[in-house]
Design a protein around this motif. Structure first.
Motif, PDB file in Angstrom:
ATOM      1  N   GLY A 492       0.792  -1.231   0.000  1.00 13.60           N
ATOM      2  CA  GLY A 492       0.000   0.000   0.000  1.00 13.60           C
ATOM      3  C   GLY A 492       0.819   1.272   0.000  1.00 13.60           C
ATOM      4  N   TRP A 493       2.161   1.161   0.011  1.00 17.01           N
ATOM      5  CA  TRP A 493       2.995   2.367  -0.003  1.00 17.01           C
ATOM      6  C   TRP A 493       2.959   3.039  -1.373  1.00 17.01           C
ATOM      7  N   ASP A 494       3.109   4.356  -1.368  1.00 14.81           N
ATOM      8  CA  ASP A 494       3.083   5.109  -2.624  1.00 14.81           C
ATOM      9  C   ASP A 494       4.371   4.932  -3.416  1.00 14.81           C
ATOM     10  N   ASP A 495       5.478   4.666  -2.723  1.00 12.13           N
ATOM     11  CA  ASP A 495       6.751   4.484  -3.428  1.00 12.13           C
ATOM     12  C   ASP A 495       7.031   2.992  -3.609  1.00 12.13           C
ATOM     13  N   ASP A 496       8.139   2.672  -4.260  1.00 17.37           N
ATOM     14  CA  ASP A 496       8.501   1.270  -4.513  1.00 17.37           C
ATOM     15  C   ASP A 496       9.605   0.801  -3.576  1.00 17.37           C
ATOM     16  N   VAL A 497       9.658   1.396  -2.381  1.00 15.72           N
ATOM     17  CA  VAL A 497      10.692   1.063  -1.405  1.00 15.72           C
ATOM     18  C   VAL A 497      10.515  -0.378  -0.930  1.00 15.72           C
ATOM     19  N   ARG A 498      11.645  -1.042  -0.703  1.00 13.98           N
ATOM     20  CA  ARG A 498      11.593  -2.414  -0.198  1.00 13.98           C
ATOM     21  C   ARG A 498      11.210  -2.415   1.280  1.00 13.98           C
ATOM     22  N   VAL A 499      10.655  -3.558   1.750  1.00 16.81           N
ATOM     23  CA  VAL A 499      10.376  -3.751   3.159  1.00 16.81           C
ATOM     24  C   VAL A 499      11.290  -4.863   3.664  1.00 16.81           C
ATOM     25  N   ALA A 500      11.913  -4.636   4.826  1.00 19.60           N
ATOM     26  CA  ALA A 500      12.843  -5.611   5.412  1.00 19.60           C
ATOM     27  C   ALA A 500      12.203  -6.240   6.645  1.00 19.60           C
ATOM     28  N   VAL A 501      12.373  -7.547   6.778  1.00 19.90           N
ATOM     29  CA  VAL A 501      11.777  -8.298   7.883  1.00 19.90           C
ATOM     30  C   VAL A 501      12.858  -9.146   8.542  1.00 19.90           C
ATOM     31  N   ASN A 502      12.919  -9.110   9.862  1.00 19.18           N
ATOM     32  CA  ASN A 502      13.866  -9.941  10.604  1.00 19.18           C
ATOM     33  C   ASN A 502      13.340 -11.368  10.732  1.00 19.18           C
ATOM     34  N   VAL A 503      14.222 -12.341  10.540  1.00 22.10           N
ATOM     35  CA  VAL A 503      13.864 -13.755  10.661  1.00 22.10           C
ATOM     36  C   VAL A 503      14.692 -14.365  11.785  1.00 22.10           C
ATOM     37  N   SER A 504      14.017 -15.007  12.720  1.00 25.31           N
ATOM     38  CA  SER A 504      14.690 -15.636  13.861  1.00 25.31           C
ATOM     39  C   SER A 504      15.432 -16.897  13.442  1.00 25.31           C
ATOM     40  N   ALA A 505      16.478 -17.219  14.198  1.00 22.97           N
ATOM     41  CA  ALA A 505      17.205 -18.466  13.957  1.00 22.97           C
ATOM     42  C   ALA A 505      16.286 -19.664  14.089  1.00 22.97           C
ATOM     43  N   LYS A 506      15.274 -19.562  14.953  1.00 21.76           N
ATOM     44  CA  LYS A 506      14.345 -20.673  15.172  1.00 21.76           C
ATOM     45  C   LYS A 506      13.428 -20.909  13.977  1.00 21.76           C
ATOM     46  N   GLN A 507      13.343 -19.950  13.047  1.00 22.78           N
ATOM     47  CA  GLN A 507      12.512 -20.127  11.854  1.00 22.78           C
ATOM     48  C   GLN A 507      13.280 -20.801  10.724  1.00 22.78           C
ATOM     49  N   LEU A 508      14.601 -20.877  10.855  1.00 27.04           N
ATOM     50  CA  LEU A 508      15.433 -21.440   9.793  1.00 27.04           C
ATOM     51  C   LEU A 508      15.683 -22.924  10.012  1.00 27.04           C
ATOM     52  N   GLY A 509      15.981 -23.614   8.900  1.00 28.37           N
ATOM     53  CA  GLY A 509      16.360 -25.017   8.966  1.00 28.37           C
ATOM     54  C   GLY A 509      15.204 -25.982   8.995  1.00 28.37           C
ATOM     55  N   LYS A 510      13.958 -25.493   8.895  1.00 24.61           N
ATOM     56  CA  LYS A 510      12.788 -26.365   8.941  1.00 24.61           C
ATOM     57  C   LYS A 510      12.204 -26.649   7.561  1.00 24.61           C
ATOM     58  N   GLY A 511      12.683 -25.911   6.549  1.00 18.82           N
ATOM     59  CA  GLY A 511      12.161 -26.104   5.202  1.00 18.82           C
ATOM     60  C   GLY A 511      10.830 -25.425   4.944  1.00 18.82           C
ATOM     61  N   THR A 512      10.380 -24.540   5.871  1.00 20.18           N
ATOM     62  CA  THR A 512       9.059 -23.906   5.734  1.00 20.18           C
ATOM     63  C   THR A 512       9.141 -22.413   5.425  1.00 20.18           C
ATOM     64  N   LEU A 513      10.315 -21.808   5.563  1.00 16.39           N
ATOM     65  CA  LEU A 513      10.419 -20.354   5.431  1.00 16.39           C
ATOM     66  C   LEU A 513      10.018 -19.879   4.046  1.00 16.39           C
ATOM     67  N   ALA A 514      10.535 -20.518   2.999  1.00 16.41           N
ATOM     68  CA  ALA A 514      10.231 -20.087   1.631  1.00 16.41           C
ATOM     69  C   ALA A 514       8.734 -20.172   1.346  1.00 16.41           C
ATOM     70  N   THR A 515       8.087 -21.228   1.818  1.00 13.71           N
ATOM     71  CA  THR A 515       6.648 -21.388   1.610  1.00 13.71           C
ATOM     72  C   THR A 515       5.878 -20.281   2.311  1.00 13.71           C
ATOM     73  N   ASN A 516       6.263 -19.972   3.548  1.00 13.68           N
ATOM     74  CA  ASN A 516       5.577 -18.908   4.296  1.00 13.68           C
ATOM     75  C   ASN A 516       5.764 -17.554   3.614  1.00 13.68           C
ATOM     76  N   ILE A 517       6.955 -17.305   3.091  1.00 10.65           N
ATOM     77  CA  ILE A 517       7.218 -16.042   2.394  1.00 10.65           C
ATOM     78  C   ILE A 517       6.393 -15.951   1.119  1.00 10.65           C
ATOM     79  N   LEU A 518       6.371 -17.027   0.353  1.00  8.41           N
ATOM     80  CA  LEU A 518       5.605 -17.033  -0.906  1.00  8.41           C
ATOM     81  C   LEU A 518       4.130 -16.790  -0.626  1.00  8.41           C
ATOM     82  N   THR A 519       3.597 -17.421   0.412  1.00 10.76           N
ATOM     83  CA  THR A 519       2.183 -17.229   0.761  1.00 10.76           C
ATOM     84  C   THR A 519       1.906 -15.771   1.102  1.00 10.76           C
TER      85      THR A 519
END
Length: 672
Positions: A492-519
């Protein structure tokens, strides 16, 4: 070809260990053993390969190691035997990313032979001697391995050699053969138990009837042991019941028995230490369980050697957890021992000729009667102290204090409220802080920072509630909420600025991060190139290969990946080599100190130059003054983030609600 094969053929994705193809014959074969499966065979695609093995970890290790393939095995699945062939399937790059499993249900005859063989091995391996006798000739028809070993020890008491017993008459074991034959010939006399004397030894004998499927008497089975050996066996059973098999330390049950016994004594004084090894899981996962077991044994040896005070009990509670009871000791003695043990445990371990390993230890200390005289209460308080030691940075010890109990109860309540906030979607906000290009002054990205307003405590720092989410398992749910909200806001932003999101170490290594991001991207209608995820170096310390695989899947979506707090973790350069990050963010502590400390300024310059050489954008965090900005610009940083150029602020739709909550918090503070 696979579609028409008369045997089952399936392929398994070695990144997720899920079945991604099954031919028609597989479906048909699975239908024939449907009751054993626990799911509909038509749903086999997408199911974990773990359902086919009692030991999923072993199976995954086998599939992941191309050197072990091809592999052939016969496995028992429920009541059926499966003949299995496993082959590696390399992709176009040569990487083995999938495995082919070709299988069939063994024929009834083969299955019967396998079952008979299995039973035979079970009897052979039994810790008691087993013999069978023909009910007509009274000749010995079978002796298991234990029989042969046992008889070998009393061979001087036998009229013939043990190797000659098979086929010989059972009469050699009895002074009254007629009585023995009468007993064995009639199943009505069985079961029967007796002790018989053979020379100077006494045998404990039990005779049972073996019958066929039609109930016909096939003959007697004799199980027996020499009494002297039985006593040794009972001692071994007692050893297994009370001591840890790997380290020979007291086990959990023995530890609890001793603790309860000592606390029941009048005027009891004792010290209690809970020990957890720091970094053991990483060593175990990266070097293998064999090395991990060696390391645990070496730790046990050091604990045993340093706990020589009379009345001290050292126990292994399980995994990498140990406990120590110190008789007639208080907090001072227990603390002194804890400090000594930490120094001892951190010394390197020579597990192989050319391999040295290092770990640490965190210790929780409690004492009776100061911290309680009930075993459950004392154990829980030692555990609270251990938790505090790990929270303090590990490789240290903490003595229980009442405020630890209060903090634990507060943490439990906080977890409940956080769970409630996620369920109801209330009280959670994303604030955004801009990241700015130094030369142009243009905002290139906005970092989404999670904020939580608690109805009783007001605004709670992420430093407090994010660890609670990680420890309670809520971090995945919280991470999904952040991803969805950030993508929706950015769309909904008027500009094309990127948005950055922090990801916890506990979210990595499970094979689910890419799916959650795509959704999240699809729901918001946001281009992948406008999303950037940030991870810290510490996220790569455990299960590094799985974490990097997750990051590569995220990169394949077109999402950018940044390395946050760069320079404060371990093996920074190794991480830059193992994965090409789009951005590295120089930790704000270097920038904050760079004005007064030339060494910190030099580090900022080196990291900025490193990013330039690697073609990676460098962001200086913590820029709060003009002096900070001038310094990082001079050192070559490309982008900056900090209070000088923008403080974290809520999205436009949340501004009125956040303002109202701020006013409410001020009013509550005034009343308090």
């Amino acid at each position: 070809m696979f579609e028409t094969l008369p045997v089952g053929a399936m392929t398994c994705n070695l990144d997720t260990f899920e079945i991604d193809y099954a031919n028609p014959c597989s479906i048909a074969l699975l239908e024939s053993i449907r009751d054993t499966l626990g799911f509909d065979p038509v749903d086999i695609v997408g199911t974990s390969i773990d359902v086919f093995h009692k030991n999923p970890a072993y199976q995954r290790g086998l599939l992941s190691d191309a050197a072990q393939l091809p592999h052939k095995a016969r496995i028992c699945f429920g009541t059926e035997w499966l003949d299995l062939h496993i082959h590696a399937l390399p992709d176009s790059t040569g990487r083995v990313s999938r495995a082919l499993l070709v299988w069939a249900i063994a024929t009834a005859e083969v299955a019967k032979e396998q079952e008979e063989y299995r039973l035979q091995r079970m009897i052979d391996d039994m810790p008691v001697a087993v013999m069978t006798v023909d009910p007509v000739s009274f000749n010995i028809t079978y002796l298991n391995e234990t029989s042969m070993r046992t008889l070998g020890q009393i061979k001087d008491l036998l009229p013939i050699r043990p190797s000659e017993l098979l086929g010989a008459s059972i009469d050699v074991f009895h002074r009254h053969p007629e009585h023995q034959r009468k007993l064995l010939s009639d199943p009505a006399n069985l079961p029967h138990r007796a002790r018989i004397k053979l020379g100077s030894e006494v045998l404990d004998l039990q005779v049972t009837a073996v019958t066929g499927t039609d109930g016909a008497y096939l003959g007697p089975m004799l199980t027996w042991s020499v009494i002297t050996q039985q006593v040794a066996a009972e001692a071994r059973i007692q050893q297994l019941a009370h001591f840890d098999t790997l380290t020979a330390l007291a086990n959990r049950n023995t530890f609890r028995e001793h603790l309860n016994a000592r606390l029941s004594s009048p005027d009891c004084r004792l010290g209690l230490l809970f020990i957890d090894l720091d970094g053991f899981k990483f060593v175990n996962d990266s070097n293998g369980h064999l090395v991990g077991d060696i390391l645990l044994s070496r730790v046990a040896d050091r604990l045993r050697a340093h706990c020589v005070r009379p009345g001290t009990l050292v126990a292994r509670l399980g995994g990498d957890e140990f406990a120590i009871l110190i008789a007639d000791a208080g907090v001072a003695e227990a603390s002194a021992l804890a400090e000594d043990l930490i120094r001892e445990i951190v010394r390197p371990y020579q597990v192989e000729v050319d391999r040295r390993l290092e770990i640490g230890a965190s210790i929780g200390v409690a004492a009776a009667p100061e911290h309680g005289t009930d075993s459950e209460l004392l154990l829980s308080r030692a555990d609270m102290a251990l938790y505090a030691a790990k929270a303090a940075g590990k490789k240290t010890f903490r003595v229980f204090t009442p405020d630890m109990e209060f903090r634990l109860y507060e943490r439990v309540r906080l977890e409940g409220k956080l769970r409630e906030a996620l369920t109801e979607g209330k009280g959670l906000f994303l604030f955004y802080q801009s990241i700015t290009d130094i030369e142009t002054g243009r905002i290139t990205a906005r970092e989404g920072l999670i904020r939580w307003y608690h109805e009783r405590r007001g605004w709670i720092s992420p430093v407090e509630f994010v660890p609670v989410a990680e420890e309670s398992g809520l971090i995945d749910e919280l991470g999904i909420w952040v991803l969805n909200r950030a993508c929706q806001d950015a769309a909904g932003w008027d500009d094309d600025v990127r948005v950055a999101v922090n990801v916890s170490a506990k979210q990595l290594g499970k094979g689910t991060l890419a799916t959650n991001i795509l959704t999240a991207l699809v729901r918001a209608g946001l281009e992948p190139s406008r999303l950037e995820i940030e991870i810290t170096e510490s996220a790569l310390l455990a299960d590094e290969l799985d974490c990097l695989a997750d990051l590569r899947r995220v990169r394949d979506l077109g999402v950018r990946v940044a390395l946050d707090d760069f320079g404060t973790g371990f093996s920074s350069l190794a991480h830059l080599r193992s994965f090409h990050f789009d951005k590295i963010k120089i930790d704000g502590s270097f920038v904050q100190d760079a004005i007064q400390r030339p060494d910190c300024a030099a580090i900022v310059g080196v990291l900025a130059d490193l990013g330039k050489r690697l073609g990676v954008t460098t962001v200086a965090e913590g820029v709060e003054t003009q002096a900070h900005l001038d310094l990082v610009r001079a050192e070559g940083c490309r982008e900056v983030q900090g209070y000088l150029l923008g403080r974290p602020a809520p999205s436009s739709r949340d501004v009125p609600l956040v303002a109202a909550l701020n006013r409410l918090q001020i009013q509550v503070s005034d009343v308090a």
